[in-house]
Design a protein around this motif. Structure first.
Motif, mmCIF file in Angstrom:
data_model
loop_
_atom_site.group_PDB
_atom_site.id
_atom_site.type_symbol
_atom_site.label_atom_id
_atom_site.label_comp_id
_atom_site.label_asym_id
_atom_site.label_seq_id
_atom_site.Cartn_x
_atom_site.Cartn_y
_atom_site.Cartn_z
ATOM 1 N N GLY A 58 -0.643 18.399 66.487
ATOM 2 C CA GLY A 58 -1.946 18.265 65.843
ATOM 3 C C GLY A 58 -2.616 19.616 65.663
ATOM 4 N N ASP A 59 -3.901 19.692 65.998
ATOM 5 C CA ASP A 59 -4.644 20.940 65.837
ATOM 6 C C ASP A 59 -4.070 22.074 66.667
ATOM 7 O OD1 ASP A 59 -6.337 19.759 64.052
ATOM 8 O OD2 ASP A 59 -8.020 19.514 65.450
ATOM 9 N N TRP A 60 -3.410 21.741 67.765
ATOM 10 C CA TRP A 60 -2.832 22.773 68.625
ATOM 11 C C TRP A 60 -1.583 23.392 68.005
ATOM 12 C CZ3 TRP A 60 -4.809 24.782 73.086
ATOM 13 C CH2 TRP A 60 -5.954 24.136 73.587
ATOM 14 N N GLY A 61 -1.099 22.808 66.912
ATOM 15 C CA GLY A 61 0.097 23.339 66.276
ATOM 16 C C GLY A 61 -0.165 24.425 65.256
ATOM 17 N N TYR A 62 -1.434 24.746 64.994
ATOM 18 C CA TYR A 62 -1.775 25.793 64.033
ATOM 19 C C TYR A 62 -1.880 27.146 64.739
ATOM 20 C CZ TYR A 62 -3.035 22.045 60.787
ATOM 21 O OH TYR A 62 -3.013 20.948 59.967
ATOM 22 N N SER A 63 -1.578 28.197 64.004
ATOM 23 C CA SER A 63 -1.683 29.540 64.581
ATOM 24 C C SER A 63 -3.136 29.960 64.741
ATOM 25 C CB SER A 63 -0.946 30.559 63.707
ATOM 26 O OG SER A 63 -1.514 30.599 62.396
ATOM 27 N N GLN A 64 -4.005 29.430 63.867
ATOM 28 C CA GLN A 64 -5.424 29.738 63.957
ATOM 29 C C GLN A 64 -6.145 28.593 64.668
ATOM 30 O OE1 GLN A 64 -7.266 30.797 60.281
ATOM 31 N NE2 GLN A 64 -9.345 30.767 61.092
ATOM 32 N N CYS A 65 -7.077 28.935 65.541
ATOM 33 C CA CYS A 65 -7.787 27.912 66.320
ATOM 34 C C CYS A 65 -8.694 27.066 65.446
ATOM 35 C CB CYS A 65 -8.635 28.566 67.406
ATOM 36 S SG CYS A 65 -7.700 29.182 68.810
ATOM 37 N N LYS A 66 -8.522 25.760 65.540
ATOM 38 C CA LYS A 66 -9.518 24.854 65.008
ATOM 39 C C LYS A 66 -10.707 24.835 65.966
ATOM 40 C CE LYS A 66 -6.958 23.364 61.541
ATOM 41 N NZ LYS A 66 -7.338 23.537 60.119
ATOM 42 N N ASP A 67 -11.796 24.214 65.538
ATOM 43 C CA ASP A 67 -13.020 24.173 66.329
ATOM 44 C C ASP A 67 -12.777 23.682 67.751
ATOM 45 O OD1 ASP A 67 -15.544 23.774 67.359
ATOM 46 O OD2 ASP A 67 -16.077 22.156 66.005
ATOM 47 N N ASP A 68 -12.158 22.505 67.891
ATOM 48 C CA ASP A 68 -11.979 21.913 69.211
ATOM 49 C C ASP A 68 -11.035 22.722 70.084
ATOM 50 O OD1 ASP A 68 -9.917 21.236 67.466
ATOM 51 O OD2 ASP A 68 -9.457 19.361 68.505
ATOM 52 N N VAL A 69 -10.029 23.315 69.472
ATOM 53 C CA VAL A 69 -9.074 24.125 70.225
ATOM 54 C C VAL A 69 -9.749 25.388 70.765
ATOM 55 C CG1 VAL A 69 -6.946 25.487 70.070
ATOM 56 C CG2 VAL A 69 -7.086 23.236 68.964
#
Length: 268
Positions: A58-69
């Motif tokens: 999910g969001d943890w799979g992106y190289s750039q931090c999403k808000d929640d991460v």
């Protein structure tokens, strides 16, 4: 661990039932659990190495931090050094939370082109969050308190380690120990910064006046975010003694000889 369960639930399907109970685990059970985790996680790590897997993570799979991460990583780093209930009271000190800072970043379009400066940054949570979420070109926190600066140095170390562990990219940041009124910071604040954050809720009359003098000398286009209204430069006297009608944070688009109508405002 329960946060990790929500991040990679498919991996935790192989974990013992006792992990999901509220009573907690003994030290030996924690050791056994870590060994089980490493065995289960190894094949996933091998297939994930060198890539970003958003399908499973999910969001943890992106190289750039999403808000929640970004919030999770900053809060984890903070919690490794400080007990929030003992050291800090957000509401009493007028401090915004990371959710509010995230909204401000979005609304004010703060990003990689910006230089973000936090005047009186405390232990630096907003500095780390902005570095992770907005990835500004440069993010600087200035803190006068010896204790807060000491904590900030420790928290920043954990923040960098966590960001590296999760493979997240972040902008350049630093925490500086000093008084933002010092002359050595004037160029950073008035010439380099594109965004200023000031938690001025507890500022007294003298410090507020000194702050207003600095704000009057910002370069055009600087965005200023405060937790308490400050003097609106469009209605303030030359010596800082004029009426103040500032109810919002402002973006200073004043130009020499202008009417003041170029100043665009945003509500907190």
């Amino acid at each position: 661990m329960h946060k990790m369960q929500s991040m990679i639930s498919y991996l935790f399907q192989s974990f013992p039932q006792k992990f999901f109970e509220n009573e907690g685990l003994t030290l030996q059970e924690v050791v056994d659990l870590v060994e089980d985790y490493n065995k289960v996680a190894k094949p996933y790590a091998l297939t994930w190495s060198g890539s970003y897997n958003t399908e499973n993570l999910g969001d943890w799979g992106y190289s750039q931090c999403k808000d929640d991460v970004a919030q999770d990583i900053v809060n984890w780093a903070y919690g490794m050094v400080i007990n929030p209930q003992i050291y800090y009271n957000n509401e009493a000190n007028g401090k915004l939370n990371l959710n509010e800072i995230s909204k401000i970043c979005d609304e004010a379009r703060i990003g990689e082109h910006d230089v973000f400066v936090d005047l009186g940054c405390g232990v630096g949570q907003f500095v780390y969050f902005v570095a992770a979420y907005a990835r500004c070109k440069k993010t600087v926190g200035i803190e006068i308190s010896d204790q807060s600066f000491k904590f900030a140095t420790e928290v920043s170390g954990y923040f960098e380690k966590l960001m590296a562990h999760f493979g997240k990219r972040f902008g350049k940041f630093e925490i500086s120990h000093g008084d933002f009124l010092e002359e050595k910071y004037r160029a950073l604040i008035c010439e380099e910064a594109t965004v200023l954050f000031i938690n001025n809720k507890m500022f007294g009359e003298t410090l507020t006046h000194q702050l207003n003098v600095i704000l009057r000398n910002l370069k055009a286009g600087t965005k200023v975010i405060t937790t308490k209204p400050v003097c609106d430069i469009r209605h303030d006297g030359v010596n800082g003694d004029g009426p103040c009608n500032c109810l919002e944070w402002y973006e200073n688009y004043q130009t020499p000889g202008g009417t003041g109508e170029e100043s665009q405002k945003y509500s907190l």
